[in-house]
Design an enzyme around this catalytic site. Sequence first.
Site, mmCIF file in Angstrom:
data_model
loop_
_atom_site.group_PDB
_atom_site.id
_atom_site.type_symbol
_atom_site.label_atom_id
_atom_site.label_comp_id
_atom_site.label_asym_id
_atom_site.label_seq_id
_atom_site.Cartn_x
_atom_site.Cartn_y
_atom_site.Cartn_z
ATOM 1 N N ARG A 49 -15.727 -8.324 -19.488
ATOM 2 C CA ARG A 49 -14.524 -8.720 -19.076
ATOM 3 C C ARG A 49 -13.796 -9.753 -20.457
ATOM 4 O O ARG A 49 -14.474 -10.406 -20.361
ATOM 5 C CB ARG A 49 -14.977 -9.751 -18.300
ATOM 6 C CG ARG A 49 -15.407 -9.036 -16.682
ATOM 7 C CD ARG A 49 -15.337 -9.822 -15.725
ATOM 8 N NE ARG A 49 -16.077 -9.385 -14.605
ATOM 9 C CZ ARG A 49 -16.722 -10.888 -14.052
ATOM 10 N NH1 ARG A 49 -16.187 -11.819 -13.518
ATOM 11 N NH2 ARG A 49 -16.993 -10.276 -12.367
ATOM 12 N N ASP A 51 -11.595 -11.343 -23.357
ATOM 13 C CA ASP A 51 -11.073 -12.553 -22.580
ATOM 14 C C ASP A 51 -9.245 -11.918 -23.453
ATOM 15 O O ASP A 51 -9.168 -11.015 -23.739
ATOM 16 C CB ASP A 51 -11.369 -13.305 -23.688
ATOM 17 C CG ASP A 51 -11.806 -14.451 -22.912
ATOM 18 O OD1 ASP A 51 -12.735 -14.106 -21.941
ATOM 19 O OD2 ASP A 51 -12.994 -15.234 -23.146
ATOM 20 N N TYR A 110 -20.723 -6.006 -30.454
ATOM 21 C CA TYR A 110 -18.672 -6.474 -30.912
ATOM 22 C C TYR A 110 -18.871 -6.824 -32.837
ATOM 23 O O TYR A 110 -20.024 -7.288 -32.861
ATOM 24 C CB TYR A 110 -18.754 -8.229 -30.638
ATOM 25 C CG TYR A 110 -18.535 -7.847 -28.732
ATOM 26 C CD1 TYR A 110 -16.986 -8.283 -28.749
ATOM 27 C CD2 TYR A 110 -20.183 -8.280 -27.500
ATOM 28 C CE1 TYR A 110 -17.070 -8.507 -27.265
ATOM 29 C CE2 TYR A 110 -18.897 -8.485 -26.667
ATOM 30 C CZ TYR A 110 -17.895 -7.908 -25.868
ATOM 31 O OH TYR A 110 -17.886 -8.335 -24.764
ATOM 32 N N ARG A 196 -17.447 -16.020 -30.210
ATOM 33 C CA ARG A 196 -16.381 -16.253 -31.246
ATOM 34 C C ARG A 196 -16.692 -17.440 -31.175
ATOM 35 O O ARG A 196 -16.966 -17.925 -31.707
ATOM 36 C CB ARG A 196 -15.203 -16.646 -29.985
ATOM 37 C CG ARG A 196 -14.555 -15.128 -29.858
ATOM 38 C CD ARG A 196 -13.410 -15.357 -28.984
ATOM 39 N NE ARG A 196 -12.731 -15.895 -28.868
ATOM 40 C CZ ARG A 196 -11.471 -16.745 -27.838
ATOM 41 N NH1 ARG A 196 -11.803 -15.484 -26.979
ATOM 42 N NH2 ARG A 196 -10.761 -17.083 -28.168
#
Length: 247
Positions: A49, A51, A110, A196
Amino acid sequence: MRYFLQLSYNGAGFCGWQIQPNGRTVQQEIETALATVLRQPTPIVGAGRTDAGVHARCMYAHFDAEKPIENSDALLRSLNHMCGKQISFQRLIPVETDAHARFDAVERTYKYFLIDKKSPFFSELAWHSPYRLDFEAMNKAAEILLDTEDFTSFAKLHTDVKTNVCNVTHAKWTRLGDAAWVFTITADRFLRNMVRAVVGTLVEVGRGKLSLEEFMDIIKQKDRCAAGVSMPAHALYLWDVKYPYVD
């Protein structure tokens, strides 16, 4: 029949992956297109999911169809036409009826892109650092993540996950050309906002604001407030997802 869709998307303009009451989302766009093509409501389940503003080079989602899809190329062409420029579909993969795009994923990667020179071409796809950063120190801090189990200090508060334990197998900054860097991190699972927050804390190390010992102490505190800021979403990409039964 259950199928996996392999897709990618530019997250700009979306309020994230997951359907929301008010706001344009990737999941909603795909479900609307599938319902039109298959002529029945077709909910999908994604591998994760992302952002608002986060991109995906490679995302998988599964859905069920009442009848076998005989022409996968035609379906992909229809979806690519209906979903516009920001979403692209690459593959339709028949899988077992109990296959699950989220729970069966064994590895996710990522990437976070950073440019150290202002660019009119990449400013919306990478973060422009206004600081001179020590990437050697940042990589030494990143190595600590490989021996970390509990990532509470980098997790978004008040989520519904049962554990903050993740197995990070790769975490490293590498140079791209003469003006860019990329942080690549691979794990079995990620927490909301984790990448992040990790990048934001590594940047503090690179600026000389945190020592390696202080970075380790932040992890031990298991307190999100102790870690660095959450970096801008537009430079983050879900890069790859691995399954034991998908090549």
